[in-house]
Scaffold this motif. Structure first.
Motif, PDB file in Angstrom:
ATOM      1  N   ARG A  22      40.391 -10.041  34.525  1.00 42.97           N
ATOM      2  CA  ARG A  22      39.692 -11.026  33.701  1.00 42.97           C
ATOM      3  C   ARG A  22      38.459 -10.436  33.031  1.00 42.97           C
ATOM      4  N   ARG A  23      37.687  -9.644  33.822  1.00 47.13           N
ATOM      5  CA  ARG A  23      36.399  -9.164  33.303  1.00 47.13           C
ATOM      6  C   ARG A  23      36.424  -7.714  32.837  1.00 47.13           C
ATOM      7  N   GLY A  24      37.568  -7.053  33.004  1.00 48.25           N
ATOM      8  CA  GLY A  24      37.643  -5.642  32.617  1.00 48.25           C
ATOM      9  C   GLY A  24      37.006  -4.754  33.679  1.00 48.25           C
ATOM     10  N   TRP A  25      36.270  -3.730  33.237  1.00 48.88           N
ATOM     11  CA  TRP A  25      35.668  -2.781  34.182  1.00 48.88           C
ATOM     12  C   TRP A  25      34.322  -3.312  34.664  1.00 48.88           C
ATOM     13  N   VAL A  26      34.217  -3.499  35.962  1.00 49.17           N
ATOM     14  CA  VAL A  26      32.959  -4.003  36.523  1.00 49.17           C
ATOM     15  C   VAL A  26      32.435  -3.001  37.558  1.00 49.17           C
ATOM     16  N   GLN A  27      31.113  -2.948  37.635  1.00 46.59           N
ATOM     17  CA  GLN A  27      30.486  -1.991  38.553  1.00 46.59           C
ATOM     18  C   GLN A  27      30.424  -2.574  39.968  1.00 46.59           C
ATOM     19  N   LEU A  28      31.000  -1.834  40.913  1.00 52.46           N
ATOM     20  CA  LEU A  28      30.974  -2.263  42.311  1.00 52.46           C
ATOM     21  C   LEU A  28      29.756  -1.706  43.031  1.00 52.46           C
ATOM     22  N   ALA A  29      29.437  -0.466  42.725  1.00 53.54           N
ATOM     23  CA  ALA A  29      28.272   0.171  43.326  1.00 53.54           C
ATOM     24  C   ALA A  29      27.743   1.171  42.322  1.00 53.54           C
ATOM     25  N   GLY A  30      26.447   1.379  42.363  1.00 51.87           N
ATOM     26  CA  GLY A  30      25.860   2.348  41.438  1.00 51.87           C
ATOM     27  C   GLY A  30      24.550   2.860  41.985  1.00 51.87           C
ATOM     28  N   LEU A  31      24.318   4.145  41.838  1.00 52.89           N
ATOM     29  CA  LEU A  31      23.068   4.762  42.284  1.00 52.89           C
ATOM     30  C   LEU A  31      22.575   5.713  41.205  1.00 52.89           C
ATOM     31  N   PRO A  32      21.290   5.714  40.938  1.00 57.80           N
ATOM     32  CA  PRO A  32      20.297   4.803  41.490  1.00 57.80           C
ATOM     33  C   PRO A  32      20.516   3.362  41.026  1.00 57.80           C
ATOM     34  N   ARG A  33      19.651   2.497  41.506  1.00 57.12           N
ATOM     35  CA  ARG A  33      19.884   1.065  41.367  1.00 57.12           C
ATOM     36  C   ARG A  33      20.078   0.643  39.910  1.00 57.12           C
ATOM     37  N   ARG A  34      19.330   1.222  39.016  1.00 60.42           N
ATOM     38  CA  ARG A  34      19.414   0.766  37.616  1.00 60.42           C
ATOM     39  C   ARG A  34      20.321   1.674  36.784  1.00 60.42           C
ATOM     40  N   VAL A  35      21.325   2.241  37.430  1.00 62.28           N
ATOM     41  CA  VAL A  35      22.198   3.186  36.741  1.00 62.28           C
ATOM     42  C   VAL A  35      22.962   2.527  35.596  1.00 62.28           C
ATOM     43  N   ALA A  36      23.178   1.214  35.723  1.00 59.75           N
ATOM     44  CA  ALA A  36      23.951   0.512  34.698  1.00 59.75           C
ATOM     45  C   ALA A  36      23.279   0.621  33.335  1.00 59.75           C
ATOM     46  N   GLU A  37      21.941   0.806  33.357  1.00 56.98           N
ATOM     47  CA  GLU A  37      21.225   0.890  32.079  1.00 56.98           C
ATOM     48  C   GLU A  37      21.258   2.313  31.518  1.00 56.98           C
ATOM     49  N   HIS A  38      21.860   3.201  32.271  1.00 53.78           N
ATOM     50  CA  HIS A  38      21.831   4.612  31.891  1.00 53.78           C
ATOM     51  C   HIS A  38      22.899   4.901  30.825  1.00 53.78           C
ATOM     52  N   ASP A  39      22.557   5.839  29.945  1.00 53.73           N
ATOM     53  CA  ASP A  39      23.501   6.218  28.892  1.00 53.73           C
ATOM     54  C   ASP A  39      24.843   6.678  29.463  1.00 53.73           C
ATOM     55  N   ALA A  40      24.771   7.339  30.615  1.00 55.79           N
ATOM     56  CA  ALA A  40      25.992   7.884  31.213  1.00 55.79           C
ATOM     57  C   ALA A  40      27.000   6.775  31.505  1.00 55.79           C
ATOM     58  N   LEU A  41      26.498   5.652  32.023  1.00 57.78           N
ATOM     59  CA  LEU A  41      27.424   4.561  32.337  1.00 57.78           C
ATOM     60  C   LEU A  41      27.986   3.940  31.068  1.00 57.78           C
ATOM     61  N   ARG A  42      27.154   3.871  30.043  1.00 56.86           N
ATOM     62  CA  ARG A  42      27.659   3.350  28.763  1.00 56.86           C
ATOM     63  C   ARG A  42      28.772   4.262  28.242  1.00 56.86           C
ATOM     64  N   THR A  43      28.554   5.558  28.394  1.00 61.75           N
ATOM     65  CA  THR A  43      29.578   6.525  27.965  1.00 61.75           C
ATOM     66  C   THR A  43      30.870   6.305  28.754  1.00 61.75           C
ATOM     67  N   ALA A  44      30.725   6.094  30.048  1.00 66.02           N
ATOM     68  CA  ALA A  44      31.911   5.877  30.893  1.00 66.02           C
ATOM     69  C   ALA A  44      32.656   4.623  30.460  1.00 66.02           C
ATOM     70  N   HIS A  45      31.908   3.563  30.166  1.00 67.21           N
ATOM     71  CA  HIS A  45      32.544   2.305  29.763  1.00 67.21           C
ATOM     72  C   HIS A  45      33.292   2.474  28.443  1.00 67.21           C
ATOM     73  N   ILE A  46      32.672   3.221  27.539  1.00 63.18           N
ATOM     74  CA  ILE A  46      33.355   3.467  26.255  1.00 63.18           C
ATOM     75  C   ILE A  46      34.665   4.219  26.498  1.00 63.18           C
ATOM     76  N   PHE A  47      34.601   5.210  27.363  1.00 65.47           N
ATOM     77  CA  PHE A  47      35.803   5.992  27.674  1.00 65.47           C
ATOM     78  C   PHE A  47      36.906   5.107  28.285  1.00 65.47           C
ATOM     79  N   LEU A  48      36.474   4.154  29.110  1.00 61.34           N
ATOM     80  CA  LEU A  48      37.458   3.343  29.840  1.00 61.34           C
ATOM     81  C   LEU A  48      37.971   2.152  29.028  1.00 61.34           C
ATOM     82  N   GLN A  49      37.338   1.909  27.883  1.00 56.47           N
ATOM     83  CA  GLN A  49      37.740   0.758  27.076  1.00 56.47           C
ATOM     84  C   GLN A  49      39.241   0.813  26.761  1.00 56.47           C
TER      85      GLN A  49
END
Lengths: 683, 371
Positions: free
Chosen positions: A60-87
């Protein structure tokens, strides 16, 4: 700029070592958040990765983060890159991917089987191909561990839902119990009262059938509720000082008509060494014995049924009591014996149809005996009979005063001031008429608030309190009574009279300050028990209506009979009538009386000799009640004289009265012993 | 602006603080490092710390470093003029404490170019959890330098200096906006391994490869050193043979065995998780001295400019190992007229950027601060 190139090599052994350490960190908890975080941290530490994340694919929601380190990793460019790759992709992701997202930075997206992906950012040199391939294998274990955590979560949710459903079921049963018992109270109570009126024979038969049917229905409800309580945490067991012989006599009296009707030889054998009183839950023990004996009577076509009660080893202050119910009935097949104690199981459908029953009795009995720390054992031979046996280790109660005085006659409650609070008119009628049987004319109120006002404004000896009432309920009313400024009135015994019968309701009543708890429908015997327990031990009638008063006013009671014959040491006709002509009970009462009088005599003698007048007064007061209860009027009168003399502080008068009392005492003991010996000879 | 106080008295410390505040404008916080031999106790020092009127971070250490000098008495007071947020976390050993939540609540913003100074009670039991929590909140982007406070008698007592007074079982850290570089190096080399840590309890290695840890350790060390362990000489030999925990593409993390525990276990400074692999390491004076110089070089290289100030956290066990040669180590870190301040710590804390924040033993950690 970072530290210089590594000093360690990238040998296969080193990789294996790292992979082993990562693998060891996986699956150490069944909590998904904790497990993924711990494992992710190890991946990052061991592989020298500054950031990492576990992403799971959700339909339903696509790719969701289950765990991430450090805590604010979701705001990191690397995670955005990963999400783009997984789209547009969904598991299984095949093979490890290395993405560039910054100068000298690598972002690895590693498959977690068909679960999701592991994202690792790294700013050092790229990971070796062999290591990446091995990581994909380790990740399979990580994915399996994630799924195990999710299954665990699902199971926990299912368990919570099941527990909630169970609580709802229990509440439903509690409500149903109340709803059924309230009208049943009317049916049983009024039919019982109706039977005391002059009815035409046919009408009396009908009413008797109504009464018997209602009682049978109530038994079924009780059984079903007991079984429901298995899941509620067990049936409540409330041990209290119990006259075991008395209980057994009651059971035998209850079932003897059945045995007679079925032309069975019903015998009871009780060990002479059986302690007079033990600490046991009398109602639960009665429930077990009645069930076992009823079954024995039910499944025995001809022959005999026996109840044996043996006292086994005594250790310290405990006794082992062995109960055996044996019959010459149809017996039980060997393969059926293990099934006997399962709820709703019946050995033979055809038998059960004509013998009736819910198939719950043995299951409940076994549960009760288990809660009492024992187990029911069965021996049986088809066609020859069965034996059910269990033994209880119970504390022996030494204190004679732990049990209330033996049965007072109903009319003796005539001067009790009783308040009844119940919002239901039928219930009020039933309890009123029931109390009138015992000569009690209660004051009636229809609410908790009225009950509090009544107790505050007038003095009562006993309050029967319905629990569920509109506005202020019985629990609140009791709390309000307990908080009254007048301490005497605040301490009036309050007996819950309610159709609520689940264990938590009993606890609620007692916690609210109620003195006792009685389930509706309350039968006359139980009513007398309550009156005896909470009013009888304070001889209200006797206090105000001394034995001398009684003697001087024969025929004051409703029946027109005098209380006692002044000429006799003990009024045996009255005593027998008190116990419905049951000589066995009278014998037991007299046996106990002789022992008690010996006790009084010794203590009084010592107290008089020491001129301990307060002790003399207290002992005389108790003796006055004990002797009045067995219709020993002279002794009761002398005891009153002694009490008054001691109260006046006159040692000479005390000595004089004591001599007279001794004479009366000897006479009573002599009469009682003579009666007992005559009984033993079978005169 | 910093001040060196050599008397080791409470009055001396008070005077040192007064001098820093009088001679330096714009002081945002005070970094205070004191020698354990001063014998400072809360009842004597707390009034000075609480009345300073500024955030304070620092600790009591076995020795202090000033330029090429090792101080065993006195204090160093540095008036920090950079913007800095100082946070104290108490009761870090409490198992139920949520350190991550505490740190997350304390840190609201982190400057883009940040240097974090951190001191922790070196005998607290959950330093590993604190490090994890710090990483989980801050990530790897914040350069960090610091160390464990305490004294060499291994008795836990109030050893952190904060504005609330002297604290025990706590951590104090300050994040300041300051361009810096951090270098970490130890110079220990692998002798034998890896050995699997088959059982451990926090900082105690119970078994290696399913054998009592000391049994394995003794075989390797006695064979390599040619010396025999006796009841008295464990640390004399062991100080030259620490354990190394493997990391990919990085120096091993050193763990210092300090005593033999029950049933042949080895008690270390810092946690050794079960399932890890350890190597037994060894070093000599040249390798250790070279490592300290390397740490400084890395820090300066990372900064990319001449530093205004050098902070140097060096493990006290390196002092014990190097003996008189420790002065050479200090010289190798010192650079011309650039002031060097630091402490000989009970475990070092560092993140040189891009890696996990770690708790090190027997390691030299250098921070080079931009003007």
């Amino acid at each position: 700029m970072t530290n210089p190139p590594p000093t360690t090599d990238n040998s296969a052994l080193f990789e294996t070592q790292l992979l082993f350490e990562i693998a060891m960190s996986i699956g150490n908890s069944l909590d998904l958040q904790e497990m993924t975080k711990t494992a992710l941290r190890t991946y990052m530490r061991k592989l020298n990765c500054p950031l990492g994340a576990v992403l799971r694919h959700d339909e339903r929601r696509g790719w969701v983060q289950l765990a991430g380190l450090p805590r604010r990793v979701a705001e990191h460019d690397a995670l955005r890159t990963a999400h783009i790759f997984l789209q547009g992709k969904r598991p299984p992701i095949v093979g490890a991917s290395c993405l560039d997202y910054g100068e000298g930075e690598q972002l690895y997206v590693l498959p977690l089987a068909d679960y999701g992906v592991l994202v690792l950012g790294r700013s050092d040199r790229p990971m070796a191909h062999t290591l990446l391939s091995s990581l994909v294998s380790v990740n399979g274990r990580f994915a399996a561990a994630c799924r195990a955590c999710e299954r665990q979560l699902e199971l926990e949710h299912a368990k919570l839902e099941a527990e909630a459903a169970d609580r709802a079921k229990t509440q439903f049963l509690a409500n149903m119990s109340h709803e059924i018992r309230t009208p049943m109270n009317g049916v049983l109570g009024l039919s019982q009262l109706l039977l005391r009126t002059d009815l035409p024979d046919q009408a009396a038969d009908y009413v008797e059938t109504i009464y018997a049917s209602a009682k049978a229905l109530l038994g079924v409800i009780d059984d079903v509720l007991d079984v429901a309580r298995f899941g509620e945490g067990g049936l409540p067991i409330h041990p209290e000082p119990t006259d075991l012989r008395g209980e057994i006599d009651g059971i035998v009296n209850l079932l003897r008509p059945v045995a007679t009707e079925r032309a069975l030889d019903f015998s009871v054998s009780i060990d002479s060494h059986l302690p007079a009183r033990v600490s046991v839950d009398p109602s639960r023990l009665r429930q077990v014995l009645v069930n076992l004996l009823s079954n024995a009577l039910k499944f025995t076509n001809d022959g005999w049924v026996t109840l044996r009660v043996r006292c086994g080893a005594l250790s310290g202050r405990d006794a082992e009591i062995v109960f055996t119910v044996e019959d010459s009935g149809i017996g039980i097949q060997k393969e059926d014996i293990p099934q006997l104690f399962k709820p709703f199981w019946q050995a033979d459908e055809s038998y059960s149809r004509w013998r009736s029953g819910t198939g719950l009795g043995l299951a409940i009995s076994q549960q009760i005996v288990t809660l009492m720390g024992s187990e029911i054992h069965v021996l049986s031979t088809p066609g020859q009979g069965s034996q059910f046996q269990f033994s209880l280790h119970v504390p022996v109660v030494e204190d004679v005063s732990a049990i209330g005085p033996v049965g007072l006659k109903t009319e003796m409650f005539g001067k009790l001031r009783v308040l009844v609070a119940d919002d239901d008119a039928t219930n009020r009628l039933v309890i009123t008429e029931s109390l009138r049987v015992f000569g009690v004319e209660p004051v009636l109120v229809g609410s908790g608030a009225d009950a509090v006002r009544e107790v505050e404004s007038s003095s009562y000896d006993l309050v029967f309190m319905d629990v569920q009432m509109p506005g202020m309920d019985g629990l609140q009313a009791t709390q309000a009574i307990r908080a009254l400024p007048d301490k005497d009135r605040a301490q009036v015994p309050v007996v819950a009279l309610t159709a609520h019968v689940m264990s938590q309701h009993r606890e609620q009543c007692l916690n609210a300050g109620m003195t006792d708890y009685v389930a509706k429908p309350m039968e006359l015997e139980r009513l007398q028990e309550v009156l005896t327990k909470y009013a009888g031990d304070k001889p209200l009638a006797v206090q105000e209506q001394t034995p001398q008063d009684v003697l001087s006013r024969p025929g004051e009671n409703e029946s027109g009979d005098g209380w006692v014959d002044t000429a006799a040491d003990i009024d045996f006709p009255k005593l027998l009538a008190q116990f419905d002509g049951n000589e066995a009970i009278v014998a037991k009462v007299l046996d106990q009386l002789v022992g008690e009088l010996a006790f009084f005599n010794e203590d009084l003698k010592a107290a008089v000799a020491q001129q301990a007048l307060d002790t003399v007064k207290a002992l005389a007061h108790r003796l006055k009640g004990v002797s009045a209860n067995v219709f020993a009027a002279t002794l009761s009168a002398k005891a009153l004289d002694l009490e008054m003399a001691a109260g006046a502080g006159d040692p000479d008068a005390v000595s004089e009265v004591y001599r007279h009392l001794q004479t009366a005492n000897k006479a009573v003991v002599g009469s009682a012993t003579q009666w007992l010996e005559a009984g033993a000879r079978g005169d | 602006m910093f001040d060196i106080e050599r008397s080791g008295t409470v009055e001396g410390l008070a005077g040192s603080i007064d001098r820093v505040l009088a001679n330096c404008t714009g002081v945002q916080a005070l970094l205070i490092m004191s020698c354990a031999d001063n014998g400072f106790t809360p009842d004597k020092v707390d009034p000075i710390l609480t009345n300073a009127g500024l955030p304070i971070l620092g600790g009591v250490f076995p020795a202090l470093i000033h330029a090429a000098e090792r101080l065993e008495r006195g204090s160093i007071v540095w008036g920090i003029t950079s913007q800095i947020d100082v946070t104290v976390i108490e009761n870090i050993s409490a198992p139920e404490g949520d350190l991550e939540a505490a740190i997350d609540a304390a840190i609201t913003t982190v400057p883009e170019k940040a240097l974090q100074l951190i001191f922790v009670d070196g005998f607290a039991r959950r330093i590993g959890a604190l490090i994890n929590a710090m990483h989980d909140v801050l990530g790897v982007g914040v350069l960090t330098i610091g160390g464990g406070a305490g004294s060499l008698d291994f008795v836990q007592r109030p050893c952190l200096l904060t504005q609330q007074g002297m604290l025990e079982d706590a951590a104090v850290f300050g994040t300041m906006s300051r361009t810096a570089g951090v270098g970490v190096s130890h110079g220990w080399q692998q002798v034998r391994g890896p050995f699997r840590v088959t059982e451990s309890q926090q900082n105690t290695i119970v078994t290696l490869d399913w054998r009592p840890a000391f049994e394995v350790y003794r075989e390797v060390v006695e064979a390599h050193s040619g010396k025999q362990f006796t009841e008295e000489n464990f640390f004399d030999i062991a100080k030259a043979y620490p354990f190394g925990l493997a990391r990919l593409d990085s120096e091993r993390i050193i763990r210092d065995p300090v005593m033999i525990g029950d049933e042949g276990a080895l008690v270390c400074v810092g946690e050794v998780p079960e399932g890890e692999h350890v190597d037994i390491m060894n070093g000599d004076e040249p390798s250790l001295l070279a490592a300290a110089a390397k740490a400084r070089a890395i820090a300066v290289q990372q900064l990319g400019a001449d530093p205004e100030l050098t902070l140097f956290m060096d493990c006290i066990s390196r002092v014990l190992f190097l003996g008189d040669s420790f002065s050479v180590e200090l010289e190798s870190v010192r650079s011309g007229d650039v002031p060097t301040l630091g402490a000989c710590t009970i475990g070092e804390l560092a993140n040189h950027g891009g890696e996990f924040l770690e708790f090190y033993n027997k390691t030299a950690v250098v921070a080079a601060l931009a003007p």
